[in-house]
Motif scaffolding. Structure first.
Motif, PDB file in Angstrom:
ATOM      1  N   MET A   1       0.823  -1.192   0.000  1.00 40.78           N
ATOM      2  CA  MET A   1       0.000   0.000   0.000  1.00 40.78           C
ATOM      3  C   MET A   1       0.865   1.252   0.000  1.00 40.78           C
ATOM      4  O   MET A   1       0.530   2.214  -0.659  1.00 40.78           O
ATOM      5  CB  MET A   1      -0.918  -0.046   1.226  1.00 40.78           C
ATOM      6  N   LYS A   2       1.960   1.218   0.760  1.00 36.03           N
ATOM      7  CA  LYS A   2       2.824   2.379   0.832  1.00 36.03           C
ATOM      8  C   LYS A   2       3.535   2.633  -0.495  1.00 36.03           C
ATOM      9  O   LYS A   2       3.768   3.772  -0.868  1.00 36.03           O
ATOM     10  CB  LYS A   2       3.839   2.204   1.960  1.00 36.03           C
ATOM     11  N   ILE A   3       3.845   1.564  -1.255  1.00 37.03           N
ATOM     12  CA  ILE A   3       4.507   1.704  -2.559  1.00 37.03           C
ATOM     13  C   ILE A   3       3.562   2.391  -3.548  1.00 37.03           C
ATOM     14  O   ILE A   3       3.969   3.259  -4.320  1.00 37.03           O
ATOM     15  CB  ILE A   3       4.972   0.329  -3.078  1.00 37.03           C
ATOM     16  N   ALA A   4       2.291   2.033  -3.543  1.00 36.02           N
ATOM     17  CA  ALA A   4       1.313   2.662  -4.425  1.00 36.02           C
ATOM     18  C   ALA A   4       1.165   4.144  -4.099  1.00 36.02           C
ATOM     19  O   ALA A   4       1.032   4.984  -5.004  1.00 36.02           O
ATOM     20  CB  ALA A   4      -0.029   1.953  -4.312  1.00 36.02           C
ATOM     21  N   PHE A   5       1.184   4.478  -2.822  1.00 31.94           N
ATOM     22  CA  PHE A   5       1.083   5.877  -2.412  1.00 31.94           C
ATOM     23  C   PHE A   5       2.302   6.673  -2.887  1.00 31.94           C
ATOM     24  O   PHE A   5       2.164   7.786  -3.383  1.00 31.94           O
ATOM     25  CB  PHE A   5       0.950   5.964  -0.886  1.00 31.94           C
ATOM     26  N   ASN A   6       3.494   6.102  -2.772  1.00 31.08           N
ATOM     27  CA  ASN A   6       4.717   6.768  -3.242  1.00 31.08           C
ATOM     28  C   ASN A   6       4.708   6.949  -4.757  1.00 31.08           C
ATOM     29  O   ASN A   6       5.147   7.978  -5.261  1.00 31.08           O
ATOM     30  CB  ASN A   6       5.955   5.981  -2.817  1.00 31.08           C
ATOM     31  N   LYS A   7       4.196   5.954  -5.473  1.00 37.33           N
ATOM     32  CA  LYS A   7       4.092   6.078  -6.938  1.00 37.33           C
ATOM     33  C   LYS A   7       3.101   7.176  -7.314  1.00 37.33           C
ATOM     34  O   LYS A   7       3.335   7.934  -8.250  1.00 37.33           O
ATOM     35  CB  LYS A   7       3.666   4.749  -7.558  1.00 37.33           C
TER      36      LYS A   7
ATOM     37  N   ILE B   1       2.357   9.848  -5.585  1.00 32.82           N
ATOM     38  CA  ILE B   1       3.001  11.146  -5.314  1.00 32.82           C
ATOM     39  C   ILE B   1       4.030  11.468  -6.398  1.00 32.82           C
ATOM     40  O   ILE B   1       4.104  12.605  -6.877  1.00 32.82           O
ATOM     41  CB  ILE B   1       3.642  11.135  -3.909  1.00 32.82           C
ATOM     42  N   ALA B   2       4.799  10.460  -6.817  1.00 27.83           N
ATOM     43  CA  ALA B   2       5.811  10.681  -7.856  1.00 27.83           C
ATOM     44  C   ALA B   2       5.166  11.070  -9.179  1.00 27.83           C
ATOM     45  O   ALA B   2       5.635  11.984  -9.868  1.00 27.83           O
ATOM     46  CB  ALA B   2       6.673   9.429  -8.016  1.00 27.83           C
ATOM     47  N   VAL B   3       4.084  10.390  -9.543  1.00 27.24           N
ATOM     48  CA  VAL B   3       3.382  10.709 -10.795  1.00 27.24           C
ATOM     49  C   VAL B   3       2.777  12.108 -10.721  1.00 27.24           C
ATOM     50  O   VAL B   3       2.854  12.884 -11.680  1.00 27.24           O
ATOM     51  CB  VAL B   3       2.314   9.642 -11.098  1.00 27.24           C
ATOM     52  N   THR B   4       2.188  12.457  -9.589  1.00 26.82           N
ATOM     53  CA  THR B   4       1.612  13.795  -9.419  1.00 26.82           C
ATOM     54  C   THR B   4       2.686  14.867  -9.504  1.00 26.82           C
ATOM     55  O   THR B   4       2.502  15.895 -10.165  1.00 26.82           O
ATOM     56  CB  THR B   4       0.879  13.889  -8.071  1.00 26.82           C
ATOM     57  N   LEU B   5       3.799  14.638  -8.859  1.00 23.90           N
ATOM     58  CA  LEU B   5       4.902  15.593  -8.897  1.00 23.90           C
ATOM     59  C   LEU B   5       5.452  15.744 -10.310  1.00 23.90           C
ATOM     60  O   LEU B   5       5.716  16.863 -10.763  1.00 23.90           O
ATOM     61  CB  LEU B   5       6.006  15.151  -7.935  1.00 23.90           C
ATOM     62  N   LEU B   6       5.601  14.641 -11.024  1.00 21.37           N
ATOM     63  CA  LEU B   6       6.066  14.695 -12.411  1.00 21.37           C
ATOM     64  C   LEU B   6       5.086  15.457 -13.291  1.00 21.37           C
ATOM     65  O   LEU B   6       5.489  16.264 -14.136  1.00 21.37           O
ATOM     66  CB  LEU B   6       6.273  13.277 -12.942  1.00 21.37           C
ATOM     67  N   PHE B   7       3.792  15.239 -13.087  1.00 20.83           N
ATOM     68  CA  PHE B   7       2.771  15.955 -13.850  1.00 20.83           C
ATOM     69  C   PHE B   7       2.813  17.451 -13.579  1.00 20.83           C
ATOM     70  O   PHE B   7       2.722  18.264 -14.507  1.00 20.83           O
ATOM     71  CB  PHE B   7       1.379  15.395 -13.507  1.00 20.83           C
ATOM     72  N   VAL B   8       2.977  17.844 -12.326  1.00 23.83           N
ATOM     73  CA  VAL B   8       3.022  19.261 -11.968  1.00 23.83           C
ATOM     74  C   VAL B   8       4.258  19.925 -12.568  1.00 23.83           C
ATOM     75  O   VAL B   8       4.175  21.024 -13.129  1.00 23.83           O
ATOM     76  CB  VAL B   8       2.984  19.428 -10.427  1.00 23.83           C
ATOM     77  N   ILE B   9       5.410  19.277 -12.492  1.00 24.03           N
ATOM     78  CA  ILE B   9       6.639  19.855 -13.039  1.00 24.03           C
ATOM     79  C   ILE B   9       6.542  19.977 -14.559  1.00 24.03           C
ATOM     80  O   ILE B   9       6.887  21.014 -15.129  1.00 24.03           O
ATOM     81  CB  ILE B   9       7.856  19.007 -12.624  1.00 24.03           C
ATOM     82  N   THR B  10       6.049  18.941 -15.227  1.00 24.80           N
ATOM     83  CA  THR B  10       5.903  18.979 -16.681  1.00 24.80           C
ATOM     84  C   THR B  10       4.917  20.073 -17.102  1.00 24.80           C
ATOM     85  O   THR B  10       5.166  20.815 -18.052  1.00 24.80           O
ATOM     86  CB  THR B  10       5.439  17.616 -17.210  1.00 24.80           C
ATOM     87  N   SER B  11       3.806  20.176 -16.400  1.00 24.99           N
ATOM     88  CA  SER B  11       2.811  21.204 -16.726  1.00 24.99           C
ATOM     89  C   SER B  11       3.375  22.607 -16.522  1.00 24.99           C
ATOM     90  O   SER B  11       3.128  23.502 -17.337  1.00 24.99           O
ATOM     91  CB  SER B  11       1.568  21.031 -15.862  1.00 24.99           C
ATOM     92  N   THR B  12       4.137  22.797 -15.474  1.00 25.83           N
ATOM     93  CA  THR B  12       4.738  24.107 -15.204  1.00 25.83           C
ATOM     94  C   THR B  12       5.729  24.491 -16.292  1.00 25.83           C
ATOM     95  O   THR B  12       5.723  25.635 -16.775  1.00 25.83           O
ATOM     96  CB  THR B  12       5.440  24.093 -13.834  1.00 25.83           C
ATOM     97  N   LEU B  13       6.571  23.560 -16.700  1.00 21.25           N
ATOM     98  CA  LEU B  13       7.532  23.848 -17.765  1.00 21.25           C
ATOM     99  C   LEU B  13       6.838  24.140 -19.091  1.00 21.25           C
ATOM    100  O   LEU B  13       7.219  25.070 -19.810  1.00 21.25           O
ATOM    101  CB  LEU B  13       8.509  22.683 -17.924  1.00 21.25           C
ATOM    102  N   LEU B  14       5.818  23.371 -19.415  1.00 23.57           N
ATOM    103  CA  LEU B  14       5.080  23.596 -20.651  1.00 23.57           C
ATOM    104  C   LEU B  14       4.367  24.944 -20.634  1.00 23.57           C
ATOM    105  O   LEU B  14       4.386  25.683 -21.626  1.00 23.57           O
ATOM    106  CB  LEU B  14       4.072  22.464 -20.858  1.00 23.57           C
ATOM    107  N   LEU B  15       3.769  25.288 -19.520  1.00 27.35           N
ATOM    108  CA  LEU B  15       3.099  26.588 -19.397  1.00 27.35           C
ATOM    109  C   LEU B  15       4.098  27.734 -19.524  1.00 27.35           C
ATOM    110  O   LEU B  15       3.806  28.752 -20.161  1.00 27.35           O
ATOM    111  CB  LEU B  15       2.359  26.666 -18.065  1.00 27.35           C
ATOM    112  N   ASN B  16       5.281  27.579 -18.954  1.00 22.37           N
ATOM    113  CA  ASN B  16       6.316  28.602 -19.061  1.00 22.37           C
ATOM    114  C   ASN B  16       6.735  28.804 -20.515  1.00 22.37           C
ATOM    115  O   ASN B  16       6.887  29.939 -20.972  1.00 22.37           O
ATOM    116  CB  ASN B  16       7.522  28.216 -18.200  1.00 22.37           C
TER     117      ASN B  16
END
Length: 79
Positions: A1-7, A9-24
């Protein structure tokens, strides 16, 4: 369960960083096009033959709009 939660968070963080760079990137391109169109509009309004928008790295003259009329080069200030 903890591994799924970490994944998740990692996917969400990657999405936020990618979206921020694309918007910039999109905002930078939009600002560049609006400056170029303002330069062309100002030159056309003042009756110059052609226009060139030059961008430089200096803080003093970041954008210069040069109106060319025959052999004269006139620098227009964009507000």
């Amino acid at each position: 369960m903890k591994i799924a939660f970490n994944k998740a968070i990692a996917v969400t963080l990657l999405f936020v960083i990618t979206s921020t760079l694309l918007l910039n990137i999109l905002m930078t391109e939009y600002i560049g096009w609006t400056k170029k169109l303002a330069c062309y509009d100002k030159c056309e309004t003042l009756g110059f033959e052609s226009c060139v928008l030059k961008t430089s790295k200096s803080d003093i003259h970041q954008h210069q709009c040069n109106g060319i009329n025959n052999n004269d080069i006139i620098v227009l200030v964009l507000n």
